[in-house]
Enzyme design. Structure first.
Site, mmCIF file in Angstrom:
data_model
loop_
_atom_site.group_PDB
_atom_site.id
_atom_site.type_symbol
_atom_site.label_atom_id
_atom_site.label_comp_id
_atom_site.label_asym_id
_atom_site.label_seq_id
_atom_site.Cartn_x
_atom_site.Cartn_y
_atom_site.Cartn_z
ATOM 1 N N TRP A 1 -15.789 11.155 -13.068
ATOM 2 C CA TRP A 1 -14.961 10.843 -11.896
ATOM 3 C C TRP A 1 -14.458 12.104 -11.193
ATOM 4 O O TRP A 1 -14.223 12.101 -9.976
ATOM 5 C CB TRP A 1 -13.784 9.953 -12.291
ATOM 6 C CG TRP A 1 -12.852 10.523 -13.330
ATOM 7 C CD1 TRP A 1 -12.908 10.338 -14.675
ATOM 8 C CD2 TRP A 1 -11.701 11.365 -13.101
ATOM 9 N NE1 TRP A 1 -11.878 11.017 -15.314
ATOM 10 C CE2 TRP A 1 -11.123 11.647 -14.368
ATOM 11 C CE3 TRP A 1 -11.111 11.905 -11.963
ATOM 12 C CZ2 TRP A 1 -9.989 12.443 -14.530
ATOM 13 C CZ3 TRP A 1 -9.972 12.711 -12.113
ATOM 14 C CH2 TRP A 1 -9.429 12.971 -13.381
ATOM 15 N N ASN B 1 -11.044 1.693 2.866
ATOM 16 C CA ASN B 1 -10.482 1.665 1.517
ATOM 17 C C ASN B 1 -11.266 0.776 0.553
ATOM 18 O O ASN B 1 -11.486 1.132 -0.608
ATOM 19 C CB ASN B 1 -9.016 1.221 1.552
ATOM 20 C CG ASN B 1 -8.316 1.479 0.225
ATOM 21 O OD1 ASN B 1 -8.344 2.597 -0.280
ATOM 22 N ND2 ASN B 1 -7.730 0.449 -0.355
ATOM 23 N N GLU C 1 0.836 -1.207 0.000
ATOM 24 C CA GLU C 1 0.000 0.000 0.000
ATOM 25 C C GLU C 1 0.871 1.258 0.000
ATOM 26 O O GLU C 1 0.533 2.266 -0.640
ATOM 27 C CB GLU C 1 -0.916 0.005 1.231
ATOM 28 C CG GLU C 1 -1.960 -1.107 1.234
ATOM 29 C CD GLU C 1 -2.901 -1.021 0.045
ATOM 30 O OE1 GLU C 1 -3.409 0.074 -0.253
ATOM 31 O OE2 GLU C 1 -3.116 -2.064 -0.612
ATOM 32 N N TRP D 1 2.084 1.734 -3.502
ATOM 33 C CA TRP D 1 1.023 2.365 -4.313
ATOM 34 C C TRP D 1 1.050 3.883 -4.122
ATOM 35 O O TRP D 1 0.913 4.648 -5.084
ATOM 36 C CB TRP D 1 -0.356 1.827 -3.920
ATOM 37 C CG TRP D 1 -0.823 0.644 -4.690
ATOM 38 C CD1 TRP D 1 -0.913 -0.645 -4.270
ATOM 39 C CD2 TRP D 1 -1.298 0.633 -6.061
ATOM 40 N NE1 TRP D 1 -1.403 -1.453 -5.262
ATOM 41 C CE2 TRP D 1 -1.654 -0.704 -6.370
ATOM 42 C CE3 TRP D 1 -1.458 1.612 -7.043
ATOM 43 C CZ2 TRP D 1 -2.149 -1.073 -7.623
ATOM 44 C CZ3 TRP D 1 -1.960 1.250 -8.287
ATOM 45 C CH2 TRP D 1 -2.289 -0.078 -8.574
ATOM 46 N N TRP E 1 -20.621 11.596 -20.148
ATOM 47 C CA TRP E 1 -21.208 11.397 -18.819
ATOM 48 C C TRP E 1 -22.638 11.931 -18.771
ATOM 49 O O TRP E 1 -22.948 12.948 -19.388
ATOM 50 C CB TRP E 1 -20.363 12.108 -17.755
ATOM 51 C CG TRP E 1 -18.919 11.732 -17.742
ATOM 52 C CD1 TRP E 1 -17.867 12.477 -18.183
ATOM 53 C CD2 TRP E 1 -18.353 10.507 -17.261
ATOM 54 N NE1 TRP E 1 -16.688 11.801 -18.009
ATOM 55 C CE2 TRP E 1 -16.955 10.580 -17.441
ATOM 56 C CE3 TRP E 1 -18.892 9.344 -16.694
ATOM 57 C CZ2 TRP E 1 -16.086 9.555 -17.076
ATOM 58 C CZ3 TRP E 1 -18.027 8.312 -16.322
ATOM 59 C CH2 TRP E 1 -16.647 8.424 -16.516
ATOM 60 N N TRP F 1 -9.428 7.397 -8.068
ATOM 61 C CA TRP F 1 -10.630 7.707 -8.852
ATOM 62 C C TRP F 1 -10.442 7.348 -10.325
ATOM 63 O O TRP F 1 -11.355 6.828 -10.966
ATOM 64 C CB TRP F 1 -11.001 9.188 -8.681
ATOM 65 C CG TRP F 1 -11.899 9.370 -7.507
ATOM 66 C CD1 TRP F 1 -11.549 9.732 -6.243
ATOM 67 C CD2 TRP F 1 -13.308 9.127 -7.480
ATOM 68 N NE1 TRP F 1 -12.657 9.737 -5.430
ATOM 69 C CE2 TRP F 1 -13.750 9.375 -6.156
ATOM 70 C CE3 TRP F 1 -14.243 8.739 -8.434
ATOM 71 C CZ2 TRP F 1 -15.085 9.238 -5.775
ATOM 72 C CZ3 TRP F 1 -15.578 8.601 -8.059
ATOM 73 C CH2 TRP F 1 -15.976 8.852 -6.740
#
Length: 433
Positions: free
Chosen positions: A341, A323, A257, A260, A288, A364
């Site tokens: 998004w 998360n 993590e 990341w 969208w 996102w």
């Protein structure tokens, strides 16, 4: 004659221990005046009860107290950073200003402007790596280009990490080199035009138990099994080196993590356009729907999908969201409701205590399919199955939705099978144009 000094400019590194730039400044030949600037260009975009500001001010005042116990002070300024340095240059003969690097586009632009101004005044601005283990061009492919896929990036990261001797910067031992000064003004939120937010701030403590059990428990939101250290990492109240050492000892999944986080920071550094545009630019062609009514239901936690609604209510009430649930709520907004998004990213940025531009943006874009290492657009979370798998006893859902299971809880605003097929069709047409 003005006294010659160096300056330590605290930003996203609100701690004394193991602080790279602070250590370098205190090891220099001049005494060090620590400063913090409440940047009005950032504050102007915040709500007046933003709890993150209360957290920052609390950490700043802790530092101020410790500096004053060492016969120094913390010079705290509210306004534009450039004006702060103009004022400091009137009062002091400054040799070097030390700061730890920030990688966000606004920070890079701000630091560039200030460096240019200081160079005209014959003052150096020295920035150092502190909030990441590897930064800028530390992790590159063999051809010298940045990685855009996480798995090979993480492999290279781990290879380099195994051969890295992580330094500890014992800045606390050098506080005797602080500039001697009587105490200065203590700021309060009202001085900045804010009132305290009411979110509870998690403790700054690395729990070995949580790290060791992270892999087993991390996906279950009904269990309190996450570190809650995000806000402390965001503002540097905890050392990334200390946390990474612990993770490397006790949990490869927890360490992953942190990798990341480093990956998304590198993506933002190398590809700053992702702040406002899709990493994969063809995804900006998606038409969208952007229903404001549906968006409001999502924000309020009234979509009729319990795991989504529980997550949004947790976020609204505490400034935190588990998360696993972040992924489900983000996917739901982009895929089920076909809402851009960027709308969801902005809402998270406003509400999350641990908001960090790189990770929020990366998460996102991953959910929307537009990111550098995103799941294919046709993979769409089923929020009902996710709830059954990760909250089978409804502990999390019942905690945040007291009306769950009653007539007061709303029906789903969109049917899953219909929404899934609509999303796949919409994406496919847009991406094949």
């Amino acid at each position: 004659m003005k006294e010659k000094i160096n300056i330590m400019w605290f930003r996203r590194d609100l701690r004394i221990a193991d602080n790279h730039a602070f250590f370098r400044s205190l090891s220099s030949k001049y005494s060090v005046l620590p400063i913090f600037i409440f940047d009005s260009q950032i504050l102007n975009d915040l709500d007046d009860d933003d709890a993150r500001l209360g957290f920052i001010l609390g950490e700043v005042n802790k530092l101020k107290k410790e500096f004053e116990e060492n016969n120094s002070t913390f010079w705290i300024y509210h306004g534009k950073p450039l004006n702060a340095f103009k004022r400091l240059l009137v009062e002091f003969d400054i040799d070097t200003i030390y700061a730890n690097r920030d990688y966000e586009p606004y920070a890079l632009e701000r630091d560039q402007r200030i460096a240019e101004f200081l160079a005209e005044e014959k003052v150096k601005l020295e920035t150092l790596k502190d909030q990441l283990i590897f930064d800028q061009n530390d992790i590159l492919k063999k051809d010298g280009k940045p990685y855009t896929v996480f798995t090979p990036y993480s492999r290279r990261w781990l290879e380099k990490f195994q051969n890295l001797k992580l330094e500890n910067y014992p800045s606390k031992e050098l506080l005797v080199n602080l500039f001697k000064s009587p105490p200065l003004k203590t700021y309060h939120l009202r001085d900045l035009g804010f009132r305290p937010g009411n979110y509870p701030i998690p403790k700054n403590k690395i729990s070995r138990t949580i790290i060791e059990e992270y892999e087993e428990k991390r996906d279950f939101p009904g269990i309190d099994a996450t570190s809650r250290l995000g806000i402390h990492l965001r503002f540097g109240a905890i050392s990334i080196r200390k946390l990474t050492k612990q993770a490397s000892k006790y949990s490869s999944i927890f360490l992953n993590e942190l990798i990341w986080r480093n990956f998304y920071m590198d993506i933002l550094w190398h590809f700053p356009h992702v702040e406002k545009e899709s990493f994969k630019k063809e995804y900006d062609r998606i038409p969208w729907i952007n229903s404001e009514k549906d968006f409001q239901k999502w924000c309020d936690g009234n979509t009729g999908y319990p795991l989504v609604d529980a997550g949004m209510r947790q976020l609204n009430q505490t400034g935190f969201m588990h998360n696993r649930v972040r992924m489900v709520t983000a996917s739901f907004l982009c895929k089920h409701l076909l809402i851009d998004w960027r709308w969801g990213e902005a809402y998270f940025a406003e509400k999350l205590l641990d908001y960090e531009l790189a990770s929020n943006n990366g998460g996102w874009q991953w959910a929307a399919g537009s990111g550098c290492d995103a799941a294919p657009y046709f993979r769409i979370f089923n929020p009902t199955l996710q709830a059954q798998k990760f909250d089978p006893e409804f502990k999390y859902i019942k905690k945040w939705i007291p009306e769950f299971g009653t007539d007061k809880y709303p029906k789903p605003i969109v049917e899953h099978k219909f929404a899934r097929e609509r999303a796949i069709k919409t994406y496919k047409i847009a991406l094949e144009r």
